[in-house]
Scaffold this motif. Structure first.
Motif, PDB file in Angstrom:
ATOM      1  N   ASP A  87       0.735  -1.044   0.399  1.00 33.93           N
ATOM      2  CA  ASP A  87      -0.097   0.281   0.092  1.00 33.93           C
ATOM      3  C   ASP A  87       1.014   1.391   0.247  1.00 33.93           C
ATOM      4  N   PRO A  88       0.619   2.092  -1.070  1.00 32.52           N
ATOM      5  CA  PRO A  88       1.675   2.857  -1.138  1.00 32.52           C
ATOM      6  C   PRO A  88       1.677   4.557  -0.463  1.00 32.52           C
ATOM      7  N   ALA A  89       0.228   4.216   0.207  1.00 34.80           N
ATOM      8  CA  ALA A  89      -0.131   5.526   0.955  1.00 34.80           C
ATOM      9  C   ALA A  89       0.193   5.097   2.941  1.00 34.80           C
ATOM     10  N   ALA A 106      15.553   3.500   1.714  1.00 36.78           N
ATOM     11  CA  ALA A 106      16.488   4.400   0.752  1.00 36.78           C
ATOM     12  C   ALA A 106      17.812   4.367   0.856  1.00 36.78           C
ATOM     13  N   GLY A 107      17.881   2.699   0.184  1.00 40.46           N
ATOM     14  CA  GLY A 107      18.654   2.671   0.219  1.00 40.46           C
ATOM     15  C   GLY A 107      20.526   2.110   1.264  1.00 40.46           C
ATOM     16  N   GLY A 123       5.206   5.567   0.486  1.00 42.62           N
ATOM     17  CA  GLY A 123       6.133   5.708  -0.555  1.00 42.62           C
ATOM     18  C   GLY A 123       7.047   4.891  -0.281  1.00 42.62           C
ATOM     19  N   SER A 124       7.404   4.718   0.712  1.00 39.31           N
ATOM     20  CA  SER A 124       8.829   4.535   1.480  1.00 39.31           C
ATOM     21  C   SER A 124       9.683   2.876   0.213  1.00 39.31           C
ATOM     22  N   PRO A 154       6.496  13.125   7.015  1.00 40.45           N
ATOM     23  CA  PRO A 154       7.781  13.375   8.229  1.00 40.45           C
ATOM     24  C   PRO A 154       9.045  12.534   7.209  1.00 40.45           C
ATOM     25  N   ASP A 155      10.511  12.256   8.014  1.00 41.73           N
ATOM     26  CA  ASP A 155      11.034  12.271   7.210  1.00 41.73           C
ATOM     27  C   ASP A 155      11.506  10.329   8.078  1.00 41.73           C
TER      28      ASP A 155
END
Length: 274
Positions: A87-89, A106-107, A123-124, A154-155
C-alpha cells in the motif's frame, strides 16, 4: 540505561489438558488479546514475505478502532522481504523485540536489534531481511498517512530505545515516564508510537477519556488496567486495543517496571464523513 526486557511470542499450541478459561475478551469499547492466544494456528502469511509469519493483533474495524493495523512479525533465518508493503499510502513503525534484522531504507542498511525502532514514511522504498541464525520478532504498526496541504511527510529515521531518555510525566516523581521517538510538536506526524514505563506502584491517577485510539502491547511487567468499566489483569505479552473515548487507567503491580508499546493517532482534524 538498564537492560530492557521485550516479551515476544514463539507460537506453539497449548496442551489438550489446558483449561479453556482465559483472559481474552472483546467488547464494544476494548479488546484484550492475552499472550496465551498467540498460537501457531492464528498466524497469517503475507505476499512477498519469505520464511515469515505474522500475528495480526489489530486491524481497522468499522465502529471500533479504525485508524491502524498492528502485526507481530516472526522472520526465520534467511527470511524477509524486498517488497514488504503493498500500500503506497501506508506509513509504518517497526519495533524489534527479539533477534536482529537488516532494514534497507532509501538505499541505506540499518542493523536493528532488540529496542530498535524505525519510522517509515508512506511511499518509501524499503526491505527487511533476517541474516542471523535465530528467528527475529518485531512489531509492525501500519497507518494510512493523512497528508495536510502545506506540511511535508515526515522523514524516515532509525534509532534504538536505549539512545533516548524517557520523559517523566509531570508531578509523578519519575513513577510514570514516556519514551518519545518523535517531537510531539512535529505536526507532520499523524501517529505516535511510544514506550510508556511505570515503576512498581505507579499509576494513571484518573480515567483517561480521549479521542485517540490505542494499541498497547505489554513489553515487560504486570499491572491491573482499567478498561471502560472493568479492571483487567495484564502481563508481558498481552495486547490491549482501545477505541476512541474508552476510559483507561492502571496500577503497576511490580516487582519490576510495567512497560508497554503504545500507538495513538494524533495531530489531525476529525473526518466528518461527507
Amino acid at each position: 540505561m538498564t537492560d530492557r526486557q521485550y516479551y515476544a511470542p514463539t507460537g506453539g499450541l497449548p496442551p489438550q489438558t489446558q483449561l479453556l478459561t482465559d483472559r481474552a475478551m472483546f467488547t464494544d469499547a476494548y479488546a484484550v488479546i492475552p499472550k496465551g492466544t498467540f498460537s501457531d494456528i492464528v498466524t497469517s502469511f503475507l505476499p512477498f514475505w519469505e520464511k515469515s509469519r505474522f500475528w495480526v493483533i489489530a486491524r481497522p474495524l468499522s465502529g471500533f478502532a479504525e485508524t491502524f493495523s498492528q502485526y507481530i512479525a516472526e522472520v526465520s533465518p534467511g527470511g524477509g522481504s524486498s517488497r514488504p508493503e503493498s500500500d503506497p499510502a501506508a506509513e509504518a513503525v517497526l519495533f524489534v523485540v527479539e533477534g536482529t534484522v537488516t532494514l534497507t531504507l532509501a538505499g541505506n542498511e540499518h542493523e536493528m536489534g532488540p529496542g530498535g525502532y524505525a519510522y517509515i514514511p508512506p511511499g518509501s522504498d524499503w526491505a527487511l531481511m533476517n541474516d542471523g541464525g535465530v528467528p527475529a520478532r518485531f512489531h509492525w504498526v501500519r497507518k494510512a498517512y493523512q497528508p495536510v496541504e502545506g506540511l511535508d511527510a515526515p522523514d524516515a529515521f532509525v534509532t534504538n530505545e536505549r539512545d533516548i531518555a524517557p520523559t517523566p510525566m509531570p508531578d509523578t516523581n519519575g513513577a510514570w515516564a514516556t519514551t518519545r521517538f518523535v517531537d510531539p510538536n512535529d505536526l507532520r506526524h499523524d501517529m505516535h508510537v511510544t514506550i510508556v514505563t511505570f515503576q512498581p506502584g505507579g499509576v494513571i491517577p484518573f480515567a483517561e477519556t480521549h479521542v485517540m485510539e490505542h494499541g498497547l502491547y505489554v513489553l515487560e511487567g504486570k499491572a491491573v488496567y482499567r478498561l471502560n468499566q472493568d479492571w483487567v489483569e495484564v502481563e508481558a505479552g498481552d495486547f490491549m486495543w482501545l477505541r476512541a473515548f474508552c476510559p483507561q487507567a492502571c496500577y503497576a503491580g511490580g516487582p519490576g517496571p510495567f512497560r508497554y508499546l503504545l500507538y495513538k493517532d494524533v495531530n489531525r482534524h476529525m473526518t466528518l464523513g461527507r
